[in-house]
Design an enzyme around this catalytic site. Sequence first.
Site, mmCIF file in Angstrom:
data_model
loop_
_atom_site.group_PDB
_atom_site.id
_atom_site.type_symbol
_atom_site.label_atom_id
_atom_site.label_comp_id
_atom_site.label_asym_id
_atom_site.label_seq_id
_atom_site.Cartn_x
_atom_site.Cartn_y
_atom_site.Cartn_z
ATOM 1 N N HIS A 1 2.556 66.872 17.930
ATOM 2 C CA HIS A 1 3.732 66.011 18.080
ATOM 3 C C HIS A 1 4.891 66.773 18.697
ATOM 4 O O HIS A 1 5.555 66.272 19.607
ATOM 5 C CB HIS A 1 4.135 65.432 16.727
ATOM 6 C CG HIS A 1 5.291 64.498 16.801
ATOM 7 N ND1 HIS A 1 5.242 63.286 17.463
ATOM 8 C CD2 HIS A 1 6.558 64.597 16.310
ATOM 9 C CE1 HIS A 1 6.414 62.676 17.384
ATOM 10 N NE2 HIS A 1 7.226 63.450 16.691
ATOM 11 N N TRP B 1 4.263 58.759 7.137
ATOM 12 C CA TRP B 1 5.394 59.662 7.330
ATOM 13 C C TRP B 1 6.685 59.036 6.814
ATOM 14 O O TRP B 1 7.489 59.691 6.145
ATOM 15 C CB TRP B 1 5.521 60.029 8.799
ATOM 16 C CG TRP B 1 6.904 60.388 9.256
ATOM 17 C CD1 TRP B 1 7.646 59.756 10.208
ATOM 18 C CD2 TRP B 1 7.733 61.467 8.774
ATOM 19 N NE1 TRP B 1 8.879 60.358 10.334
ATOM 20 C CE2 TRP B 1 8.955 61.415 9.475
ATOM 21 C CE3 TRP B 1 7.556 62.462 7.813
ATOM 22 C CZ2 TRP B 1 9.994 62.308 9.261
ATOM 23 C CZ3 TRP B 1 8.603 63.360 7.595
ATOM 24 C CH2 TRP B 1 9.794 63.289 8.313
ATOM 25 N N ASP C 1 -1.471 64.199 18.848
ATOM 26 C CA ASP C 1 -0.362 63.626 18.094
ATOM 27 C C ASP C 1 -0.762 62.237 17.594
ATOM 28 O O ASP C 1 -0.786 61.283 18.367
ATOM 29 C CB ASP C 1 0.889 63.525 18.967
ATOM 30 C CG ASP C 1 2.049 62.883 18.214
ATOM 31 O OD1 ASP C 1 2.001 62.870 16.972
ATOM 32 O OD2 ASP C 1 2.986 62.404 18.863
ATOM 33 N N ASP D 1 10.003 62.161 20.731
ATOM 34 C CA ASP D 1 10.305 61.628 19.411
ATOM 35 C C ASP D 1 11.574 60.763 19.505
ATOM 36 O O ASP D 1 11.700 59.966 20.435
ATOM 37 C CB ASP D 1 10.442 62.789 18.413
ATOM 38 C CG ASP D 1 10.524 62.337 16.966
ATOM 39 O OD1 ASP D 1 9.463 62.083 16.367
ATOM 40 O OD2 ASP D 1 11.642 62.232 16.433
ATOM 41 N N TRP D 2 12.533 60.916 18.575
ATOM 42 C CA TRP D 2 13.757 60.121 18.623
ATOM 43 C C TRP D 2 14.590 60.413 19.859
ATOM 44 O O TRP D 2 15.471 59.624 20.232
ATOM 45 C CB TRP D 2 14.593 60.352 17.368
ATOM 46 C CG TRP D 2 14.408 59.304 16.316
ATOM 47 C CD1 TRP D 2 13.575 59.358 15.223
ATOM 48 C CD2 TRP D 2 15.061 58.025 16.252
ATOM 49 N NE1 TRP D 2 13.676 58.199 14.488
ATOM 50 C CE2 TRP D 2 14.597 57.368 15.102
ATOM 51 C CE3 TRP D 2 15.997 57.384 17.051
ATOM 52 C CZ2 TRP D 2 15.020 56.096 14.732
ATOM 53 C CZ3 TRP D 2 16.431 56.118 16.694
ATOM 54 C CH2 TRP D 2 15.941 55.480 15.554
#
Length: 299
Positions: A276, A160, A246, A119-120
Amino acid sequence: MTVLRTPDDRFENLPGYPFGANYVAVGGLRMHYVDEGPRESAEVVLMLHGEPTWSYLYRKLIPIVAAGGYRVIAPDLIGFGKSDKVAEPDVYSYQQHVEWLTAFINALDLRNITLVCQDWGGLLGLRVAAENHERFARITASNTGLPTGDQPPSEAFLQWQQFSQTIPELPIGFIVSGGCVNKLPAEVIAAYDAPFPDESYKTAARVFPKLVPTSPDDPAAAANRAAWQTLMQWQKPFLTAFGDKDPITAGGDRVLQKLIPGTRGQAHTTLSDGGHFIQEDKGEEWAQLIVQFIQQNLT
C-alpha cells in the site's frame, strides 16, 4: 478549538529526511511543507501523503524528482507531520481537508502542477484537481481513488476502518510498516511515530478512515460525484502506478484507466512487490517514472 503543535525536537535526526521546514497559514492553522528543487522551475510537483503518514513518506522520491529539474512541494496535511493538529474530532471532515489543501495551493499560488498522490493524497488531490483544474497539468496516482459511496468498500478496508476506530492506542509506525511488503526498520517506524507524542495528537489519523464515503448519502458523496464528472472529461496526462500487493486498492488503477480520458496512451505500470505504501517499497522506481512521465508530456 484546541490546537496542538508537535515539539521540533521530535523531528531531529530523522533518517533520510534532511529537508528544511517551510510553513504557511491556512484557516488560522500552521501548515508545513517541504520545498525542494529549483524554485523558478515552471513545473511544480505536488506530492500528497495520506493516512496515517506525513511528508516523510516521500523522502525517497523528493531528491530524485528535484534533481530532474522540478520544484517538489510535499505538504503535511493538517493534523499530520509538522503541521498543526486540532484535538477535537468534529473539526475534521472531508470538505474541511479539501478546503485546507485548496487554501495551501492558493497561498503558494502553485500552477502547472503535476499531482503525485497515494491513499488519502488521492481522495483529496483528485477532488482538488477536479475543482481547480486550471492549476493542474498532469496527475500520477498510486494505490488510491475517489470513492463516492455508490460502490461497496472492500472487506479489507472495512476491517481497517473498524480497527482504526476501536484500538485504544493507534500504532502509527506499526500501521505503516504493516502496509509495506518490505517491513520497515525500527528507526523509520519511529520517524512515522514522531509527529504524535501521545494519543491526543492522533485525532486526524483516527478520524480519516471514518471520512471515506462508504454509502451514497455520505456527506462527501455529492461533491465527489461532481469531481468525477470533471475527471471523466480530463484530457490532461494521467498515469497510474499501483502496487501489486495492496489489498485495499486492488483494481483501482483499472477504474481510473477506464473512466479518465487522460490515461490513454500513457505507460501505466504495475509495481511488482509494492504494498500500500508504495513510496516505501518502490519509492525510487516511482520517482523515476514521475520524471519520465513529466518529460514525455511537456507541453
